[in-house]
Design a protein around this motif. Structure first.
Motif, PDB file in Angstrom:
ATOM      1  N   THR A 220     -15.927  -8.736   8.837  1.00  0.00           N
ATOM      2  CA  THR A 220     -17.416  -9.623   9.050  1.00  0.00           C
ATOM      3  C   THR A 220     -17.418 -11.932   9.674  1.00  0.00           C
ATOM      4  O   THR A 220     -18.553 -11.887  10.062  1.00  0.00           O
ATOM      5  N   THR A 221     -16.764 -12.086   9.441  1.00  0.00           N
ATOM      6  CA  THR A 221     -16.932 -13.289   9.967  1.00  0.00           C
ATOM      7  C   THR A 221     -15.758 -13.937  10.745  1.00  0.00           C
ATOM      8  O   THR A 221     -15.393 -14.971  10.235  1.00  0.00           O
ATOM      9  N   GLY A 222     -15.303 -12.587  11.692  1.00  0.00           N
ATOM     10  CA  GLY A 222     -13.929 -12.939  12.536  1.00  0.00           C
ATOM     11  C   GLY A 222     -13.308 -11.926  12.809  1.00  0.00           C
ATOM     12  O   GLY A 222     -13.464 -10.796  12.192  1.00  0.00           O
ATOM     13  N   ALA A 223     -12.467 -12.536  13.947  1.00  0.00           N
ATOM     14  CA  ALA A 223     -11.484 -10.833  13.810  1.00  0.00           C
ATOM     15  C   ALA A 223     -10.582 -10.628  12.503  1.00  0.00           C
ATOM     16  O   ALA A 223     -10.575 -11.822  11.703  1.00  0.00           O
ATOM     17  N   PRO A 224     -10.555  -9.260  12.771  1.00  0.00           N
ATOM     18  CA  PRO A 224      -9.919  -9.046  11.634  1.00  0.00           C
ATOM     19  C   PRO A 224      -8.772  -9.578  11.570  1.00  0.00           C
ATOM     20  O   PRO A 224      -7.851  -9.534  12.725  1.00  0.00           O
ATOM     21  N   LYS A 225      -7.976  -9.514  10.022  1.00  0.00           N
ATOM     22  CA  LYS A 225      -6.862 -10.019   9.561  1.00  0.00           C
ATOM     23  C   LYS A 225      -5.940  -9.152   8.784  1.00  0.00           C
ATOM     24  O   LYS A 225      -6.927  -8.032   8.476  1.00  0.00           O
ATOM     25  N   GLY A 226      -4.723  -8.557  10.009  1.00  0.00           N
ATOM     26  CA  GLY A 226      -3.982  -7.381   9.485  1.00  0.00           C
ATOM     27  C   GLY A 226      -3.066  -7.892   8.006  1.00  0.00           C
ATOM     28  O   GLY A 226      -2.348  -9.011   7.736  1.00  0.00           O
ATOM     29  N   VAL A 227      -3.527  -7.474   6.860  1.00  0.00           N
ATOM     30  CA  VAL A 227      -2.983  -7.653   5.450  1.00  0.00           C
ATOM     31  C   VAL A 227      -1.826  -6.949   5.265  1.00  0.00           C
ATOM     32  O   VAL A 227      -1.293  -5.855   5.558  1.00  0.00           O
ATOM     33  N   MET A 228      -0.599  -8.068   5.480  1.00  0.00           N
ATOM     34  CA  MET A 228       0.492  -7.375   4.634  1.00  0.00           C
ATOM     35  C   MET A 228       0.913  -6.727   3.186  1.00  0.00           C
ATOM     36  O   MET A 228       0.567  -7.730   2.517  1.00  0.00           O
ATOM     37  N   LEU A 229       0.981  -5.347   3.269  1.00  0.00           N
ATOM     38  CA  LEU A 229       1.462  -5.204   1.624  1.00  0.00           C
ATOM     39  C   LEU A 229       2.871  -4.232   1.390  1.00  0.00           C
ATOM     40  O   LEU A 229       2.845  -3.549   2.579  1.00  0.00           O
ATOM     41  N   THR A 230       3.383  -4.800   0.372  1.00  0.00           N
ATOM     42  CA  THR A 230       4.725  -3.861   0.961  1.00  0.00           C
ATOM     43  C   THR A 230       4.734  -3.357  -0.423  1.00  0.00           C
ATOM     44  O   THR A 230       3.833  -2.596  -1.087  1.00  0.00           O
ATOM     45  N   HIS A 231       5.807  -2.303  -0.095  1.00  0.00           N
ATOM     46  CA  HIS A 231       5.859  -0.901  -1.562  1.00  0.00           C
ATOM     47  C   HIS A 231       5.238  -1.045  -2.610  1.00  0.00           C
ATOM     48  O   HIS A 231       4.480  -0.502  -3.757  1.00  0.00           O
ATOM     49  N   TYR A 232       6.329  -2.641  -2.901  1.00  0.00           N
ATOM     50  CA  TYR A 232       6.351  -3.376  -4.407  1.00  0.00           C
ATOM     51  C   TYR A 232       4.481  -3.418  -4.813  1.00  0.00           C
ATOM     52  O   TYR A 232       4.455  -3.089  -5.260  1.00  0.00           O
ATOM     53  N   ASN A 233       4.262  -4.168  -3.675  1.00  0.00           N
ATOM     54  CA  ASN A 233       2.862  -4.655  -4.007  1.00  0.00           C
ATOM     55  C   ASN A 233       1.382  -3.344  -4.269  1.00  0.00           C
ATOM     56  O   ASN A 233       1.007  -3.111  -5.326  1.00  0.00           O
ATOM     57  N   LEU A 234       2.197  -1.879  -3.573  1.00  0.00           N
ATOM     58  CA  LEU A 234       1.249  -0.416  -3.983  1.00  0.00           C
ATOM     59  C   LEU A 234       1.002   0.074  -4.671  1.00  0.00           C
ATOM     60  O   LEU A 234       0.518   0.355  -5.663  1.00  0.00           O
ATOM     61  N   VAL A 235       2.523  -0.185  -5.183  1.00  0.00           N
ATOM     62  CA  VAL A 235       3.688   0.665  -6.392  1.00  0.00           C
ATOM     63  C   VAL A 235       2.554   0.299  -7.420  1.00  0.00           C
ATOM     64  O   VAL A 235       1.929   0.662  -8.957  1.00  0.00           O
TER      65      VAL A 235
END
Length: 570
Positions: A220-235
Motif C-alpha cells: 500500500t505504500t510502494g511496490a510489494p516486497k517478498g518476505v522470506m520465511l524459512t520452514h523453521y519460521n513457519l513451524v
C-alpha cells in the motif's frame, strides 16, 4: 531464554504456557506426513459437501510434488500458487514443499500488472491458477520466467452433481466460460496430478536455512516486497499457536477456514495450525455471513480465526439468533483493531472466546496475542508469545522506551523473517540489530500488555498535536448506530491536517454529523474530534477485511487537487 524478571509480560502469562519451548527442526510439510500416519482416516478437509481424509490429502500432495518434479522443479525453485480457498490450495502448498520448492502465494483477484510484477520478482518456474484467472496469466506469461502453468477449477473437488452444475452457475452468474488449450507448457491440474506417482522421496531440508515461502506484503505504500520465511519460521509460529491455545484438543477441532490461505494470517492460523493439530478444516472460498452462520451450526465449528469485519458481519446479521453457535471455543482476531463492542457481542452470542492478536507478514505472522481463557485487555494486542520479545523503541534515541511511553514497536524471535527477497536495502532499513521494526507506534503497560496507537504513516498531525486514528475509531465504534468507521487526516489550511471520519451505519439506524460530533466531544480531547463526517455504504478493504485508510486518503487528495484546479480556472 526469557525470564519473568526481565520481561514483565511473563507475569501475566497463563500458568499453562511456558516462556520458552523447543521447536521442531523439520520441514513444515512433515506436519502433514505425521497427521496421515497418526490419523489416516480422519477428515482433513470439508469443502462444499466433499470430504478428504488425511491419508487422501497426503497422497494428493505427494502426487503434486512428483508432478512438479516431472516438470523440472528442483529444490529452491519457486512455485506460485494463485488459488482461492479450495482443497487444491492446501494440496499445492504442501506438495510444493514436499518437492523442495519455495511457495509464492498470490491473490487470485490480482490484475495482470500485479501478477506480472510478482512472477518476475520471484522468478517463479511454475504457476498453479484457477481457470477463471488463466486468461489474465496468458496476457503476461511471455514476460515472466514461467515454464509451466497448471490450471484447475472450483469444480475439480466438488461432489456430484455439484461438479456438473457449478460451471453452468459460473457462466450464468459471472459471465465466465473459460476454455483452456492444453499443451506441453499448459497442463490440466487434475489430470497431471492424478497420473503422478504417490511414492514418497524425501528432499533434504535444513529448516533454519531453507525457505518455505516468499510472501509478498500488501504494497500500500510502494511496490510489494517478498518476505522470506524459512520452514523453521513457519513451524515455530504454528507450534506457538498450539501452545497459546492450550485447551484445544489434538485431533478434535473443526476450524472454519474463511481467511484466505494466500494471506499469511489464514495460512498459519487456519491451515498450518489445523494440520499440526490434526483438525478438520472446513474450507469457505468466500466469506458470506449468512452461509458462515449456517456452517458454524451445521459443522459444529470450534475455532474461527478471522478479521474484525467478519465478526462485525456475523454479530449484526439479522439471522444470528436463529443459529446455534455454542460450539465455538476460541477465535483469534487479527489484521485490524478489534472494537470492544464487537468482542463483547460475539462472546455473548456464541459463549466462546474472542481475543485480539498482532502480527505481520514479517513475523510469520503472529507476534503477540491476548490470553484466551484468562485476563485479557480489550484494545491491547496482548502479550508477546513464548520465545518472542517486543519493545517500544524511542523514535529519537532508538533505546527501549519506558512503561506507557510510546515508541515504534519492534519484535525479535524465531518467527521473524530472514529479510526481503532480493532487496537488501529494504531489509537493512527495517532491522536494528536483531530487532525487526514494525512501523507501528505503541507502548507496553505495567502488566506487560502491548498496545498499538497507530501506524507511523497513519498518524495525523493537526495544529502540532499527534492524533492516532485508532483511538478516534474506537470511540466511534461505541456509538450505537455505527457499524464501521475509518479515520484519516485531510489537508487543512490552518491546522495542516484535520480529522475526517468515514462511517457506515447499521441497518435501520440514523446519526447526523452533529450527533456524532457531540458523542465524540464527551470522550475525546477537542483537537482529536473529527471535524468532517462522511457516511458511506461501505468502506474499501483488503481481501482479509482490513479497512484501507490509505485508499480513503488518496481519494481525499484527488478531491483536493480537483478543487484546487477548479479554483485556478475559475
Amino acid at each position: 531464554m526469557t525470564t519473568k524478571e526481565s520481561h514483565a509480560w511473563l507475569n501475566s502469562y497463563p500458568a499453562e504456557v511456558a516462556p520458552s519451548y523447543p521447536y521442531s527442526e523439520t520441514g513444515l510439510h512433515e506436519f502433514l506426513k505425521q497427521a496421515a500416519e497418526e490419523y489416516p482416516e480422519k477428515t482433513a478437509i470439508h469443502f462444499k459437501g466433499k470430504d478428504l481424509t488425511y491419508q487422501e490429502l497426503f497422497d494428493y500432495s505427494l502426487r503434486f510434488a512428483n508432478a512438479l518434479k516431472t516438470l523440472g522443479v528442483e529444490k529452491g525453485d519457486r512455485v506460485a500458487v494463485m488459488l482461492a480457498n479450495t482443497p487444491q490450495s492446501v494440496i499445492c502448498y504442501y506438495g510444493a514443499l514436499f518437492a523442495g520448492g519455495v511457495v509464492v502465494q498470490m491473490n487470485p483477484l490480482f490484475v495482470e500488472r500485479e501478477i506480472e510484477q510478482q512472477l518476475i520478482d520471484s522468478d517463479a518456474k511454475v504457476l498453479v491458477c484457477l481457470d477463471m484467472v488463466f486468461p489474465r496469466v496468458q496476457k503476461i506469461r511471455q514476460n515472466t520466467s514461467l515454464e509451466h502453468v497448471l490450471v484447475t477449477g472450483i469444480k475439480d473437488f466438488l461432489p456430484f452433481p455439484k461438479n456438473k452444475i457449478y460451471p453452468l452457475i459460473q457462466k450464468k452468474n459471472m459471465g465466465i466460460k473459460v476454455e483452456v488449450t492444453y499443451d506441453s507448457e499448459t497442463h490440466n491440474w487434475k489430470r497431471i496430478v492424478e497420473n503422478a506417482s504417490k511414492k514418497f522421496e524425501e528432499v533434504a531440508i535444513d529448516s533454519k536455512k531453507d525457505l518455505a515461502l516468499i510472501q509478498y506484503t500488501g504494497g500500500t505504500t510502494g511496490a510489494p516486497k517478498g518476505v522470506m520465511l524459512t520452514h523453521y519460521n513457519l513451524v515455530v509460529n504454528a507450534e506457538q499457536c498450539i501452545r497459546w491455545m492450550y485447551k484445544t484438543e489434538r485431533g478434535g477441532e473443526r476450524i472454519l477456514a474463511a481467511l484466505p490461505f494466500f494471506h499469511v494470517y489464514g495460512m498459519t492460523t487456519a491451515m498450518n495450525l489445523g494440520i499440526l493439530n490434526i483438525a478438520e478444516l472446513v474450507i469457505v472460498p468466500k466469506f458470506d455471513p449468512k452461509e458462515v452462520l449456517k456452517t458454524i451450526e451445521k459443522k459444529k465449528i470450534t475455532m474461527f480465526p478471522g478479521a474484525p469485519t467478519m465478526y462485525i458481519g456475523l454479530t449484526n446479521h439479522p439471522d444470528i439468533e436463529k443459529h446455534d453457535l455454542s460450539s465455538i471455543k476460541a477465535c483469534l482476531s487479527g489484521a485490524a483493531p478489534l472494537p470492544r463492542e464487537v468482542q463483547l457481542s460475539f462472546e455473548e452470542k456464541t459463549g466462546g472466546k474472542l481475543v485480539e492478536g498482532y502480527g505481520l507478514t514479517e513475523t510469520s505472522p503472529v507476534a503477540s496475542a491476548n490470553p484466551i481463557w484468562e485476563m485479557n485487555k480489550n484494545g491491547s494486542i496482548g502479550l508477546p508469545w513464548p520465545d518472542t520479545e517486543m519493545a517500544a523503541l524511542d523514535q529519537e534515541t532508538g533505546e527501549i522506551a519506558g512503561i506507557n511511553e510510546v515508541g515504534e514497536l519492534a519484535v525479535r524471535g524465531p518467527q521473524v523473517m530472514q529479510g526481503y527477497w532480493k532487496n537488501e536495502e529494504e531489509t537493512n532499513a527495517v532491522f536494528s540489530g536483531d530487532w525487526f521494526k514494525t512501523g507501528d507506534m505503541g507502548y507496553q503497560d505495567e502488566d506487560g500488555f502491548f498496545y498499538i496507537v497507530d501506524r507511523k504513516k497513519d498518524m495525523i498531525i493537526a495544529g502540532g498535536f499527534n492524533i492516532y486514528p485508532r483511538e478516534v475509531e474506537e470511540v466511534l465504534y461505541e456509538h450505537e448506530a455505527i457499524l464501521e468507521a475509518a479515520v484519516v487526516g485531510v489537508p487543512h489550511p490552518y491546522r495542516g491536517e484535520t480529522v475526517k471520519a468515514f462511517v457506515v451505519l447499521k441497518e435501520g439506524k440514523e446519526a447526523s454529523s452533529e450527533d456524532l460530533e457531540t458523542f465524540c466531544r464527551s470522550k475525546l480531547a477537542a483537537y482529536k474530534i473529527p471535524r468532517i463526517f462522511e457516511q458511506r455504504e461501505e468502506l474499501p478493504k483488503t481481501f482479509v477485511g482490513k479497512v484501507l485508510r490509505r485508499a480513503l486518503v488518496e481519494e481525499e487528495m484527488e478531491k483536493n487537487e480537483a478543487d484546487e484546479t477548479e479554483k485556478k480556472h475559475g
